[in-house]
Design an enzyme around this catalytic site. Structure first.
Site, PDB file in Angstrom:
ATOM      1  N   VAL A 128     -10.871   3.244  -3.789  1.00 38.09           N
ATOM      2  CA  VAL A 128     -10.488   2.776  -5.302  1.00 38.09           C
ATOM      3  C   VAL A 128     -11.524   1.726  -5.509  1.00 38.09           C
ATOM      4  O   VAL A 128     -11.768   0.583  -4.923  1.00 38.09           O
ATOM      5  CB  VAL A 128      -9.318   1.976  -4.986  1.00 38.09           C
ATOM      6  CG1 VAL A 128      -8.740   1.557  -6.631  1.00 38.09           C
ATOM      7  CG2 VAL A 128      -8.095   3.072  -4.528  1.00 38.09           C
ATOM      8  N   HIS A 165     -10.504  -5.269  -3.497  1.00 39.38           N
ATOM      9  CA  HIS A 165      -9.315  -5.380  -2.820  1.00 39.38           C
ATOM     10  C   HIS A 165      -9.230  -5.832  -1.239  1.00 39.38           C
ATOM     11  O   HIS A 165     -10.150  -5.201  -0.766  1.00 39.38           O
ATOM     12  CB  HIS A 165      -8.147  -4.269  -3.196  1.00 39.38           C
ATOM     13  CG  HIS A 165      -8.649  -3.205  -2.526  1.00 39.38           C
ATOM     14  ND1 HIS A 165      -9.502  -2.217  -3.362  1.00 39.38           N
ATOM     15  CD2 HIS A 165      -8.456  -2.336  -1.311  1.00 39.38           C
ATOM     16  CE1 HIS A 165      -9.657  -1.086  -2.791  1.00 39.38           C
ATOM     17  NE2 HIS A 165      -9.210  -1.007  -1.476  1.00 39.38           N
ATOM     18  N   ASP A 210       0.816  -1.128   0.055  1.00 40.97           N
ATOM     19  CA  ASP A 210       0.015   0.016  -0.108  1.00 40.97           C
ATOM     20  C   ASP A 210       0.735   1.324   0.003  1.00 40.97           C
ATOM     21  O   ASP A 210       1.862   1.289   0.784  1.00 40.97           O
ATOM     22  CB  ASP A 210      -0.918  -0.007   1.184  1.00 40.97           C
ATOM     23  CG  ASP A 210      -2.091   0.758   1.092  1.00 40.97           C
ATOM     24  OD1 ASP A 210      -3.289   0.541   0.745  1.00 40.97           O
ATOM     25  OD2 ASP A 210      -1.809   1.981   0.930  1.00 40.97           O
ATOM     26  N   ILE A 211       0.501   2.153  -0.983  1.00 42.48           N
ATOM     27  CA  ILE A 211       1.262   3.273  -1.011  1.00 42.48           C
ATOM     28  C   ILE A 211       1.214   4.266   0.094  1.00 42.48           C
ATOM     29  O   ILE A 211       2.105   5.141   0.403  1.00 42.48           O
ATOM     30  CB  ILE A 211       0.849   4.263  -2.191  1.00 42.48           C
ATOM     31  CG1 ILE A 211       1.930   5.189  -2.796  1.00 42.48           C
ATOM     32  CG2 ILE A 211      -0.270   5.217  -1.822  1.00 42.48           C
ATOM     33  CD1 ILE A 211       1.456   5.633  -4.251  1.00 42.48           C
ATOM     34  N   ASN A 235     -13.070  -2.765   2.633  1.00 37.29           N
ATOM     35  CA  ASN A 235     -14.031  -1.771   2.654  1.00 37.29           C
ATOM     36  C   ASN A 235     -14.881  -1.908   1.549  1.00 37.29           C
ATOM     37  O   ASN A 235     -14.455  -1.732   0.337  1.00 37.29           O
ATOM     38  CB  ASN A 235     -13.360  -0.549   2.644  1.00 37.29           C
ATOM     39  CG  ASN A 235     -12.209  -0.257   3.833  1.00 37.29           C
ATOM     40  OD1 ASN A 235     -12.741  -0.801   5.021  1.00 37.29           O
ATOM     41  ND2 ASN A 235     -11.040   0.155   3.532  1.00 37.29           N
ATOM     42  N   HIS A 256      -7.147  -5.494   2.289  1.00 42.12           N
ATOM     43  CA  HIS A 256      -6.140  -4.764   3.108  1.00 42.12           C
ATOM     44  C   HIS A 256      -5.462  -6.076   3.915  1.00 42.12           C
ATOM     45  O   HIS A 256      -6.498  -6.776   4.641  1.00 42.12           O
ATOM     46  CB  HIS A 256      -6.486  -3.951   3.710  1.00 42.12           C
ATOM     47  CG  HIS A 256      -7.088  -2.657   3.204  1.00 42.12           C
ATOM     48  ND1 HIS A 256      -6.274  -1.516   2.921  1.00 42.12           N
ATOM     49  CD2 HIS A 256      -8.069  -2.439   2.696  1.00 42.12           C
ATOM     50  CE1 HIS A 256      -6.800  -0.540   2.361  1.00 42.12           C
ATOM     51  NE2 HIS A 256      -8.195  -1.034   1.894  1.00 42.12           N
TER      52      HIS A 256
HETATM   53  P1  5GP Z   1      -9.721   1.602  -0.053  1.00 41.02           P
HETATM   54  O1  5GP Z   1      -9.794   3.017   0.531  1.00 41.02           O
HETATM   55  O2  5GP Z   1     -10.466   1.755  -1.165  1.00 41.02           O
HETATM   56  O3  5GP Z   1     -10.211   0.402   1.038  1.00 41.02           O
HETATM   57  O4  5GP Z   1      -8.116   1.159  -0.176  1.00 41.02           O
HETATM   58  C1  5GP Z   1      -7.524   1.921  -1.174  1.00 41.02           C
HETATM   59  C2  5GP Z   1      -6.038   1.673  -0.836  1.00 41.02           C
HETATM   60  O5  5GP Z   1      -5.234   2.091  -1.912  1.00 41.02           O
HETATM   61  C3  5GP Z   1      -5.551   2.702   0.420  1.00 41.02           C
HETATM   62  O6  5GP Z   1      -4.918   2.102   1.147  1.00 41.02           O
HETATM   63  C4  5GP Z   1      -4.577   3.637  -0.463  1.00 41.02           C
HETATM   64  O7  5GP Z   1      -3.432   4.061   0.457  1.00 41.02           O
HETATM   65  C5  5GP Z   1      -4.111   2.575  -1.605  1.00 41.02           C
HETATM   66  N1  5GP Z   1      -3.562   3.379  -2.873  1.00 41.02           N
HETATM   67  C6  5GP Z   1      -4.145   4.264  -3.355  1.00 41.02           C
HETATM   68  N2  5GP Z   1      -3.245   4.564  -4.349  1.00 41.02           N
HETATM   69  C7  5GP Z   1      -2.434   3.616  -4.620  1.00 41.02           C
HETATM   70  C8  5GP Z   1      -1.372   3.563  -5.543  1.00 41.02           C
HETATM   71  O8  5GP Z   1      -1.152   4.272  -6.600  1.00 41.02           O
HETATM   72  N3  5GP Z   1      -0.416   2.610  -5.314  1.00 41.02           N
HETATM   73  C9  5GP Z   1      -0.649   1.574  -4.230  1.00 41.02           C
HETATM   74  N4  5GP Z   1      -0.037   0.662  -4.036  1.00 41.02           N
HETATM   75  N5  5GP Z   1      -1.914   1.770  -3.186  1.00 41.02           N
HETATM   76  C10 5GP Z   1      -2.560   3.058  -3.600  1.00 41.02           C
END
Ligand code: 5GP
Ligand code: ZN
Length: 116
Positions: free
Chosen positions: A98, A102, A32-33, A89, A104
């Site tokens: 996103v 996915h 995760d970034i 989520n 986590h």
């Molecule tokens: P969500 O909020 O949809 O459950 O999780 C999305 C995750 O994607 C977040 O933890 C965010 O830090 C990660 N994320 C967003 N953009 C990028 C990216 O460009 N590369 C990577 N590796 N992770 C990302």
């Protein structure tokens, strides 16, 4: 199957750089970034599925593989003894940002429930 504008589809196609740490049938694991724990991996299906609510019966094998993949990554990172969290989520109010399914995988620090 793939959405040209979707970040995780682009990562799966190697059109956007990411730290891909492992790969298995139809799934990637990337760092995760913006990590929320010492280990914070994203388990990403290569197929574009917008949310957990969009999975169908046909995805059952993929969902099983995702859990086995996460468990293997957790074992390899020695997270099993102290515990780890595997989270999806689903929807904006749950924190999804996103729109590509996915998981986590989080570990390496104590965690409380419920999360903030
Ligand atoms: P969500 O909020 O949809 O459950 O999780 C999305 C995750 O994607 C977040 O933890 C965010 O830090 C990660 N994320 C967003 N953009 C990028 C990216 O460009 N590369 C990577 N590796 N992770 C990302
Ligand atoms: Zn996608």
């Amino acid at each position: 199957m793939s959405d040209a504008n979707c970040l995780f589809c682009r990562i799966a196609r190697r059109a956007v750089p990411a730290d891909i740490v492992a790969e298995t049938d139809g799934l990637l694991a990337v760092t995760d970034i913006n990590p929320q724990a010492p280990t914070h991996l994203l388990i990403i299906p290569t197929e574009h599925i917008p949310t957990l609510a969009d999975v169908s019966e046909s995805h059952t094998p993929l969902l099983g593989r995702a859990v086995h993949f996460a468990n293997r990554l957790a074992r390899e990172r020695r997270l099993t003894e102290h515990g780890y969290r595997l989270v999806v989520n689903c929807g904006a109010a749950a924190g999804q940002s996103v729109w590509h399914l996915h998981w986590h995988l989080l570990g390496g620090r104590p965690m409380t429930w419920p999360p903030g």
